[in-house]
Design a protein around this motif. Structure first.
Motif, PDB file in Angstrom:
ATOM      1  N   UNK A 137       0.712  -1.188   0.023  1.00 32.93           N
ATOM      2  CA  UNK A 137      -0.047  -0.030   0.071  1.00 32.93           C
ATOM      3  C   UNK A 137       0.894   1.312  -0.245  1.00 32.93           C
ATOM      4  N   UNK A 138       2.221   1.103  -0.173  1.00 28.96           N
ATOM      5  CA  UNK A 138       2.970   2.469  -0.127  1.00 28.96           C
ATOM      6  C   UNK A 138       3.119   2.582  -1.840  1.00 28.96           C
ATOM      7  N   UNK A 139       2.081   3.312  -2.454  1.00 26.40           N
ATOM      8  CA  UNK A 139       2.044   3.342  -3.835  1.00 26.40           C
ATOM      9  C   UNK A 139       2.879   4.469  -4.564  1.00 26.40           C
ATOM     10  N   UNK A 179       9.200   0.869  -4.169  1.00 26.26           N
ATOM     11  CA  UNK A 179       8.574   0.105  -2.897  1.00 26.26           C
ATOM     12  C   UNK A 179       7.821  -1.096  -3.106  1.00 26.26           C
ATOM     13  N   UNK A 180       6.865  -1.079  -3.937  1.00 27.44           N
ATOM     14  CA  UNK A 180       6.274  -2.577  -4.411  1.00 27.44           C
ATOM     15  C   UNK A 180       7.127  -3.497  -4.876  1.00 27.44           C
ATOM     16  N   UNK A 181       8.201  -3.385  -5.577  1.00 28.37           N
ATOM     17  CA  UNK A 181       9.135  -4.258  -6.120  1.00 28.37           C
ATOM     18  C   UNK A 181       9.936  -4.880  -4.958  1.00 28.37           C
ATOM     19  N   UNK A 182      10.320  -3.994  -4.132  1.00 27.04           N
ATOM     20  CA  UNK A 182      11.204  -4.366  -3.034  1.00 27.04           C
ATOM     21  C   UNK A 182      10.308  -5.247  -2.145  1.00 27.04           C
ATOM     22  N   UNK A 183       9.161  -5.117  -1.768  1.00 29.96           N
ATOM     23  CA  UNK A 183       8.214  -5.863  -1.100  1.00 29.96           C
ATOM     24  C   UNK A 183       7.742  -7.377  -1.807  1.00 29.96           C
ATOM     25  N   UNK A 237       1.561 -14.780  -0.575  1.00 24.94           N
ATOM     26  CA  UNK A 237       1.146 -14.155  -1.764  1.00 24.94           C
ATOM     27  C   UNK A 237       1.439 -12.597  -1.729  1.00 24.94           C
ATOM     28  N   UNK A 238       1.234 -12.047  -2.906  1.00 20.53           N
ATOM     29  CA  UNK A 238       1.451 -10.702  -2.849  1.00 20.53           C
ATOM     30  C   UNK A 238       0.501  -9.947  -3.551  1.00 20.53           C
ATOM     31  N   UNK A 239      -0.045  -8.566  -3.156  1.00 19.24           N
ATOM     32  CA  UNK A 239      -0.822  -7.882  -3.607  1.00 19.24           C
ATOM     33  C   UNK A 239      -0.448  -6.516  -3.902  1.00 19.24           C
ATOM     34  N   UNK A 240      -0.552  -5.999  -5.096  1.00 21.93           N
ATOM     35  CA  UNK A 240       0.056  -4.443  -5.368  1.00 21.93           C
ATOM     36  C   UNK A 240      -0.911  -3.938  -6.410  1.00 21.93           C
TER      37      UNK A 240
END
Length: 99
Positions: free
Chosen positions: A4-6, A11-15, A25-28
Motif C-alpha cells: 500500500x506504499x504506492x 517500494x512495491x518491487x522491494x516488497x 502471496x503478494x498484492x499490489x
C-alpha cells in the motif's frame, strides 16, 4: 502481503521480492493508486485464498502530515469493512532518522 506504499519509487518491487522469498502471496497496484484500495484488495485476496494473516505495508509518515494520517484512518476503516474487527494488530516501525 499488500503493497500500500504506492508512491515511493520501487517500494512495491522491494516488497514483492521479500514476499517471494517468504513464500507469501503478494498484492499490489499501479504507482499512485489509492493505498486504501490496495489494502481492501489485499484483505479480499486473503479471504478468497483462505489465508489467516494479511500484512499491509504503508508509506512512511510523520504525525504532522495530516493528509497521510487521514490516509491511515481510511486504510483502517476500509480493512474493517472487509473483515469485521480488523485490523487486529498494528505495527509501527521506527528508524534512526525519526529521532
Amino acid at each position: 502481503i499488500g503493497a500500500a506504499d504506492t508512491f515511493r519509487a520501487a517500494a512495491g518491487e522491494q516488497l514483492e521480492t521479500w514476499a517471494e522469498r517468504a513464500g507469501a502471496d503478494f498484492v499490489s497496484s499501479q504507482s499512485g493508486a489509492d493505498p486504501a484500495a490496495v489494502a481492501y484488495d489485499s484483505v479480499s485476496a486473503a479471504q478468497s485464498r483462505e489465508r489467516d494473516v494479511v500484512i499491509i505495508d504503508t508509506a512512511g509518515r510523520l504525525h504532522t502530515q495530516d493528509h497521510l494520517m487521514d490516509e491511515l484512518r481510511k486504510i483502517h476503516r476500509v480493512i474493517g469493512q472487509r473483515e469485521p474487527g480488523a485490523p487486529h494488530e498494528v505495527l509501527l516501525t521506527i528508524d534512526a532518522t525519526t529521532g
